[in-house]
Design a protein around this motif. Structure first.
Motif, PDB file in Angstrom:
ATOM      1  N   LEU A 223       0.826  -1.208   0.000  1.00 59.05           N
ATOM      2  CA  LEU A 223       0.000   0.000   0.000  1.00 59.05           C
ATOM      3  C   LEU A 223       0.860   1.257   0.000  1.00 59.05           C
ATOM      4  CD1 LEU A 223      -2.883   1.119   0.143  1.00 59.05           C
ATOM      5  CD2 LEU A 223      -2.718   1.017   2.645  1.00 59.05           C
ATOM      6  N   LYS A 224       1.982   1.223   0.725  1.00 56.84           N
ATOM      7  CA  LYS A 224       2.887   2.377   0.744  1.00 56.84           C
ATOM      8  C   LYS A 224       3.491   2.623  -0.636  1.00 56.84           C
ATOM      9  CE  LYS A 224       4.197   1.869   5.611  1.00 56.84           C
ATOM     10  NZ  LYS A 224       5.310   1.559   6.543  1.00 56.84           N
TER      11      LYS A 224
ATOM     12  N   GLU B  26       2.188   1.698  -3.525  1.00 56.70           N
ATOM     13  CA  GLU B  26       1.120   2.173  -4.405  1.00 56.70           C
ATOM     14  C   GLU B  26       0.814   3.646  -4.164  1.00 56.70           C
ATOM     15  OE1 GLU B  26      -2.055  -0.476  -3.584  1.00 56.70           O
ATOM     16  OE2 GLU B  26      -1.339  -2.053  -4.944  1.00 56.70           O
ATOM     17  N   THR B  27       0.853   4.078  -2.893  1.00 61.47           N
ATOM     18  CA  THR B  27       0.640   5.499  -2.584  1.00 61.47           C
ATOM     19  C   THR B  27       1.744   6.359  -3.174  1.00 61.47           C
ATOM     20  OG1 THR B  27      -0.390   4.816  -0.490  1.00 61.47           O
ATOM     21  CG2 THR B  27       0.234   7.134  -0.711  1.00 61.47           C
ATOM     22  N   ARG B  28       2.964   5.899  -3.050  1.00 62.46           N
ATOM     23  CA  ARG B  28       4.108   6.615  -3.633  1.00 62.46           C
ATOM     24  C   ARG B  28       3.984   6.687  -5.157  1.00 62.46           C
ATOM     25  NH1 ARG B  28       8.180  10.275  -3.199  1.00 62.46           N
ATOM     26  NH2 ARG B  28      10.061   9.624  -4.311  1.00 62.46           N
TER      27      ARG B  28
ATOM     28  N   ARG C   7       1.205   6.650  -6.870  1.00 66.00           N
ATOM     29  CA  ARG C   7       0.132   7.583  -7.191  1.00 66.00           C
ATOM     30  C   ARG C   7       0.614   9.039  -7.066  1.00 66.00           C
ATOM     31  NH1 ARG C   7      -3.103   6.357  -3.344  1.00 66.00           N
ATOM     32  NH2 ARG C   7      -3.490   4.284  -4.189  1.00 66.00           N
TER      33      ARG C   7
END
Length: 468
Positions: free
Chosen positions: A390-391, A393-395, A397
């Protein structure tokens, strides 16, 4: 000085008779050339035989792991009670530290101790009386077999072997399957070349060829269970006007046998992939969540085992599989590669070309953490892998939206971007460029205005005087 020697069927303790000889480490082997010389250096002080092979295996396993077994602890306690002033020579420094902590017995470990152990081992038959050499050899062989079986049975790395073999076999199956399918398409293409352009899926192509055979049978055959209605109609229409050559029935039979092989290998490959997926989720669930089962299995196979992979830093994990390109870049002094096997991970694949290096570096860092958690941790859940994914994927994005976090001296702040507004491209003519007069600024200073006010009346007086 006491010397502890632990053999296949017994715990032995020797008393060093001449300690001055031990100081000459390089020539110590000469004192153990014959049993007579060895008996002048050491003598047997304590002898305790194991009851069975199981007890000997437990003691040997504890020694290999640097632990203190129960029997050895009892023997050493007796020594502490009688000869507390003596030093104990041990070949394993880790075991010596355990003995010193638990029994408060002074232990020494040095090259001299290693040479002393080697000498005792070479003359063990002469130092112990009443034990035939054949019986001792049988004891050593039996214990060696038992210890090897124990290590193989309880090895933490043995499960990695299944993953390594499965991913290697999967790659071999893919290569063979591609060769078989290419051969099948080329072979049957001489008879019905239009079929290859209509049916693009390889497995469907082989199933269709196996069911129908000769192209003249397509008109009367029902392949609705394999092909959709639109494609089936196209195939039947192409079979009537095909430009392919005629082949014999024997040729068709051989092509059908090849199609059977392709279908069987494809089914086995699907089964093997499911097995690999289940095995990866059982052994390395966090790694599987981060990069997928195929990339994770290839990383483990490349490193040799999960434990070896856990020892690699994140920078090495990022470049695993690209060693040849790395050393070529270092040799030619060019840019080094940014990714290896990790390039095939889904997170790197869905990134644009500009950010692939950044995402692969961050993914490798998080993957290294999950590998160590899987290899050395006690929990078997995949929560850590999901959090790290998730980290990343956030980066990803943030990079795609150009909202990169910048770290300043005061803290973290988001770089603000202007809102996009569609501006008209129609240009308006500027008439100011037509004037040839020098541009005069409209703003004038207060001092210039005052000077002009004082100069005007003077000029008028002079003009009046000239007129008179």
């Amino acid at each position: 000085v006491l010397c502890g020697f632990f053999s296949s069927k017994r715990n032995l303790l020797f008393q060093v008779l001449n300690e001055k000889k031990l100081q000459e480490v390089d020539s110590l082997w000469k004192e153990f050339e014959t049993p007579e010389k060895a008996n002048k250096i050491v003598k047997l002080k304590h002898f305790e035989k194991f009851q069975d092979t199981t007890e000997a295996l437990a003691a040997s396993t504890a020694l290999v792991e640097g632990k203190l077994s129960k029997n050895l602890k009892k023997i050493l306690k007796k020594i502490v009670a009688k000869d507390a002033h003596e030093q104990l020579a041990v070949a394993d420094a880790k075991l010596g530290g355990v003995i010193k902590d638990k029994l408060n017995l002074s232990c020494i470990h040095s090259p001299m101790v290693t040479e002393l152990m080697r000498g005792i081992r070479s003359q063990i038959e002469g130092l112990i009386t009443g034990l035939p050499s054949r019986e001792m050899a049988a004891m050593c062989l039996g214990l060696a077999h038992s210890l090897s079986r124990y290590k193989l049975k309880f090895s933490p790395d043995k499960v990695d072997t299944m993953i390594i073999q499965a991913i290697s076999l999967l790659d071999d199956l893919d290569k063979e399957l591609n060769n078989y399918i290419m051969r099948c398409r080329e072979w049957y293409g001489w008879h019905f070349p239009e079929l290859g352009k209509i049916i693009t899926d390889n497995l469907t192509y082989c199933k269709c060829v196996r069911k129908v055979g000769d192209r003249s049978n397509f008109a009367a055959s029902d392949v609705s269970d394999i092909l959709p209605e639109e494609i089936e109609e196209d195939v039947k229409a192409a079979a009537e006007i095909s430009m392919g050559t005629e082949v014999s029935e024997e040729d068709i039979n051989n092509i059908i046998h090849l199609c059977d092989q392709v279908i069987e290998i494809s089914e086995y490959r699907t089964q093997l992939y499911d097995y690999l997926k289940n095995r990866m989720m059982a052994i390395a669930p966090n790694l599987t969540v981060m990069v997928g089962e195929l990339v994770g299995a290839r990383l483990i196979a490349h490193a040799g085992s999960l434990l070896n992979l856990a020892k690699h830093p994140a920078s090495t994990v990022q470049l695993l599989g690209a060693e040849k390109a790395l050393f070529r870049a270092l040799k030619t002094k060019r840019d080094t590669p940014k990714f290896g096997l990790i390039y095939h991970a889904s997170l790197v694949g869905q990134t644009n070309t500009k950010n692939k290096g950044k995402i692969s570096r961050m993914l490798a860092a998080k993957t290294a953490l999950t590998i160590r958690y899987d290899a050395l941790g006690e929990n078997t859940n995949a929560e850590m892998g999901a959090e790290n994914r998730l980290k990343v994927e956030t980066r990803l994005r943030l990079l795609e939206e150009r909202g990169i976090r910048r770290i300043s001296g005061t803290g973290k702040a988001l770089a603000r971007t202007d809102k996009y507004q569609n501006k008209s491209e129609v240009k308006i003519f500027d008439p100011s460029g037509d004037s040839t007069l020098p541009a005069v600024s409209k703003k004038r200073k207060i001092q210039e205005v005052e000077e002009q006010d004082t100069e005007v009346p003077v000029k008028s007086k002079k003009f009046k005087a000239e007129m008179k």
